[in-house]
Each structure stands twice: as structure tokens, then as C-alpha cells.
Motif scaffolding. Structure first.
Motif, PDB file in Angstrom:
ATOM      1  N   MET A  61     -37.891  34.850 -24.341  1.00 41.24           N
ATOM      2  CA  MET A  61     -38.476  35.403 -23.401  1.00 41.24           C
ATOM      3  C   MET A  61     -39.977  34.649 -23.408  1.00 41.24           C
ATOM      4  N   ALA A  62     -40.620  34.593 -21.968  1.00 38.91           N
ATOM      5  CA  ALA A  62     -42.118  34.237 -22.297  1.00 38.91           C
ATOM      6  C   ALA A  62     -43.028  35.055 -21.838  1.00 38.91           C
ATOM      7  N   THR A  63     -44.117  35.177 -22.331  1.00 39.56           N
ATOM      8  CA  THR A  63     -45.032  36.251 -21.843  1.00 39.56           C
ATOM      9  C   THR A  63     -46.269  35.573 -21.449  1.00 39.56           C
ATOM     10  N   LEU A  64     -46.659  35.898 -20.264  1.00 43.13           N
ATOM     11  CA  LEU A  64     -47.781  34.941 -19.852  1.00 43.13           C
ATOM     12  C   LEU A  64     -49.047  36.439 -19.528  1.00 43.13           C
ATOM     13  N   THR A  65     -50.100  36.110 -20.498  1.00 39.17           N
ATOM     14  CA  THR A  65     -51.151  37.038 -20.458  1.00 39.17           C
ATOM     15  C   THR A  65     -52.411  36.252 -19.908  1.00 39.17           C
ATOM     16  N   PRO A  66     -53.651  36.864 -19.956  1.00 36.08           N
ATOM     17  CA  PRO A  66     -54.912  36.341 -19.396  1.00 36.08           C
ATOM     18  C   PRO A  66     -55.136  35.234 -20.573  1.00 36.08           C
ATOM     19  N   GLU A  67     -54.932  35.487 -21.938  1.00 30.39           N
ATOM     20  CA  GLU A  67     -55.112  34.526 -23.031  1.00 30.39           C
ATOM     21  C   GLU A  67     -54.509  33.538 -23.186  1.00 30.39           C
ATOM     22  N   GLY A  68     -53.135  33.306 -22.729  1.00 32.49           N
ATOM     23  CA  GLY A  68     -52.350  32.191 -22.866  1.00 32.49           C
ATOM     24  C   GLY A  68     -50.765  32.765 -22.501  1.00 32.49           C
ATOM     25  N   ILE A  69     -49.859  31.892 -23.259  1.00 30.13           N
ATOM     26  CA  ILE A  69     -48.475  31.983 -23.081  1.00 30.13           C
ATOM     27  C   ILE A  69     -47.896  32.299 -24.665  1.00 30.13           C
ATOM     28  N   ARG A  70     -47.325  33.359 -24.532  1.00 30.89           N
ATOM     29  CA  ARG A  70     -46.282  33.512 -25.556  1.00 30.89           C
ATOM     30  C   ARG A  70     -44.762  33.137 -25.562  1.00 30.89           C
ATOM     31  N   VAL A  71     -44.153  32.352 -26.166  1.00 31.68           N
ATOM     32  CA  VAL A  71     -42.856  31.838 -25.977  1.00 31.68           C
ATOM     33  C   VAL A  71     -42.056  32.039 -27.048  1.00 31.68           C
ATOM     34  N   VAL A  72     -41.152  32.998 -26.827  1.00 31.01           N
ATOM     35  CA  VAL A  72     -40.051  33.439 -28.102  1.00 31.01           C
ATOM     36  C   VAL A  72     -38.772  32.891 -28.013  1.00 31.01           C
ATOM     37  N   ASP A  79     -47.436  30.678 -29.726  1.00 37.14           N
ATOM     38  CA  ASP A  79     -48.490  31.036 -29.052  1.00 37.14           C
ATOM     39  C   ASP A  79     -49.406  29.977 -28.485  1.00 37.14           C
ATOM     40  N   VAL A  80     -49.422  29.834 -27.064  1.00 38.14           N
ATOM     41  CA  VAL A  80     -49.972  28.587 -26.395  1.00 38.14           C
ATOM     42  C   VAL A  80     -51.205  28.920 -25.651  1.00 38.14           C
ATOM     43  N   PRO A  81     -52.514  28.846 -26.034  1.00 43.73           N
ATOM     44  CA  PRO A  81     -53.581  29.378 -25.142  1.00 43.73           C
ATOM     45  C   PRO A  81     -53.742  28.533 -23.855  1.00 43.73           C
ATOM     46  N   TRP A  82     -54.187  28.917 -22.653  1.00 47.28           N
ATOM     47  CA  TRP A  82     -54.392  28.288 -21.600  1.00 47.28           C
ATOM     48  C   TRP A  82     -55.263  27.043 -21.645  1.00 47.28           C
ATOM     49  N   SER A  83     -56.120  27.060 -22.467  1.00 48.99           N
ATOM     50  CA  SER A  83     -56.866  25.896 -22.859  1.00 48.99           C
ATOM     51  C   SER A  83     -56.079  24.745 -23.423  1.00 48.99           C
ATOM     52  N   ALA A  84     -55.041  24.961 -24.120  1.00 48.09           N
ATOM     53  CA  ALA A  84     -54.294  23.767 -24.708  1.00 48.09           C
ATOM     54  C   ALA A  84     -53.336  23.324 -23.655  1.00 48.09           C
ATOM     55  N   VAL A  85     -52.874  24.010 -22.496  1.00 43.71           N
ATOM     56  CA  VAL A  85     -51.700  23.688 -21.601  1.00 43.71           C
ATOM     57  C   VAL A  85     -52.419  22.414 -20.903  1.00 43.71           C
ATOM     58  N   ARG A  86     -51.467  21.125 -21.000  1.00 41.99           N
ATOM     59  CA  ARG A  86     -51.978  19.952 -20.312  1.00 41.99           C
ATOM     60  C   ARG A  86     -50.979  19.882 -19.017  1.00 41.99           C
ATOM     61  N   GLY A  87     -49.715  20.453 -19.157  1.00 42.31           N
ATOM     62  CA  GLY A  87     -48.945  20.311 -17.742  1.00 42.31           C
ATOM     63  C   GLY A  87     -47.659  20.843 -18.317  1.00 42.31           C
ATOM     64  N   THR A  88     -46.466  20.650 -17.286  1.00 36.48           N
ATOM     65  CA  THR A  88     -45.346  21.260 -17.727  1.00 36.48           C
ATOM     66  C   THR A  88     -44.092  20.180 -17.361  1.00 36.48           C
ATOM     67  N   LEU A  94     -37.900  24.619 -18.550  1.00 35.81           N
ATOM     68  CA  LEU A  94     -39.398  24.564 -18.496  1.00 35.81           C
ATOM     69  C   LEU A  94     -39.820  24.171 -19.832  1.00 35.81           C
ATOM     70  N   VAL A  95     -40.594  23.171 -19.916  1.00 33.97           N
ATOM     71  CA  VAL A  95     -41.410  22.776 -21.207  1.00 33.97           C
ATOM     72  C   VAL A  95     -42.850  22.754 -20.889  1.00 33.97           C
ATOM     73  N   ILE A  96     -43.347  23.505 -21.928  1.00 35.29           N
ATOM     74  CA  ILE A  96     -44.924  23.431 -21.698  1.00 35.29           C
ATOM     75  C   ILE A  96     -45.378  22.335 -22.583  1.00 35.29           C
ATOM     76  N   VAL A  97     -46.406  21.418 -21.933  1.00 34.66           N
ATOM     77  CA  VAL A  97     -47.044  20.335 -22.533  1.00 34.66           C
ATOM     78  C   VAL A  97     -48.361  20.489 -22.925  1.00 34.66           C
ATOM     79  N   THR A  98     -48.533  20.231 -24.187  1.00 31.93           N
ATOM     80  CA  THR A  98     -49.859  20.594 -24.845  1.00 31.93           C
ATOM     81  C   THR A  98     -50.248  19.077 -25.664  1.00 31.93           C
ATOM     82  N   ASP A  99     -51.809  19.140 -26.150  1.00 36.03           N
ATOM     83  CA  ASP A  99     -51.986  17.865 -26.644  1.00 36.03           C
ATOM     84  C   ASP A  99     -51.109  17.536 -28.198  1.00 36.03           C
TER      85      ASP A  99
END
Length: 135
Positions: A61-72, A79-88, A94-99
């Protein structure tokens, strides 16, 4: 107000429930039909099959919160904070791309070819007015 969105696959949970019901039926039939040789070893394989199906289809599952995304996912929790997300990316799912890394979200797979060909057609809106620079 709940400020969290949980993304899970409904089909996976339904299939796990169906497989669980079939396995319970098989175990009950085995216990009733072969009482003289029924041991506690025999349910091990159906229970293992159920646990594997649950891990692969129902647990992700994936949980979207105001702080970020929790991917199980099956073997990892990220746990990926919104500031680290660079794209998808969404080609195979779905793949979340960070630095630092790419986090696959197994709870959000791509649509199958059958679902695309049989499913409803979504018409693309016609571009009637364009405010960009002329070429």
C-alpha cells in the motif's frame, strides 16, 4: 478531517479472500475425509501459500500524508518526504523518483493490456485555444 489517502489494490484483497476461503475448504475437507491420517503438518503448505499470496497482493500500500509518502511493499517500507520527490514514472507501475533512489510502489501497478483494450475509452479533449508562443 482525515488528511491521509491510502492507495491499495482492491483486486488483490478480493483474490486473497477467495484463495483463503478455498484453502479453508480444502483443509476442512481433508480433516473430515481423512481423519485417521490428518496431522498438523498437512496445513503447512496451504497456509504458506496463503501467506505468500497475502504478501504479494494484499499487503502492499501507499499512504499519502501532508508530510510525505509511506510506501509499504512486500519486503521493504519506505518513507519519502515531499521535498525529496523529484518526479514519477508510470510505465510498468508507479515509481517515485528521488535524488538518492527510485521507490517502486507495488500497490499501484500499471493497467494490463486486457483492461486497456476492454475498458472504457477516455476521449482526449480537443485543443481549441493555445496561449503559448507562436512558432
Amino acid at each position: 478531517m482525515n488528511k491521509r489517502v491510502v492507495l491499495r489494490r482492491l483486486a488483490g484483497r478480493v483474490l486473497v479472500a477467495i484463495i483463503g476461503a478455498v484453502l479453508v475448504g480444502v483443509l476442512v475437507y481433508d480433516a473430515v475425509s481423512f481423519t485417521s491420517r490428518f496431522t498438523w503438518r498437512e496445513p503447512a503448505i496451504p497456509v504458506l501459500l496463503f501467506v505468500i499470496t497475502w504478501l504479494l497482493w494484499a499487503a502492499p500500500m501507499a499512504t499519502l500524508t501532508p508530510e510525505g509518502i509511506r510506501v509499504v511493499n512486500t519486503w521493504r517500507i519506505s518513507d519519502v518526504p515531499w521535498s525529496a520527490v523529484r518526479g514519477t514514472r508510470t510505465h510498468f507501475g508507479l515509481v517515485i523518483v528521488t535524488d538518492e533512489r527510485q521507490v517502486p510502489v507495488s500497490a499501484c501497478p500499471a493497467r494490463s493490456g486486457l483492461a486497456i483494450s476492454v475498458g472504457p475509452r477516455h476521449e482526449q479533449p480537443a485543443l481549441t485555444h493555445y496561449d503559448g508562443d507562436s512558432l
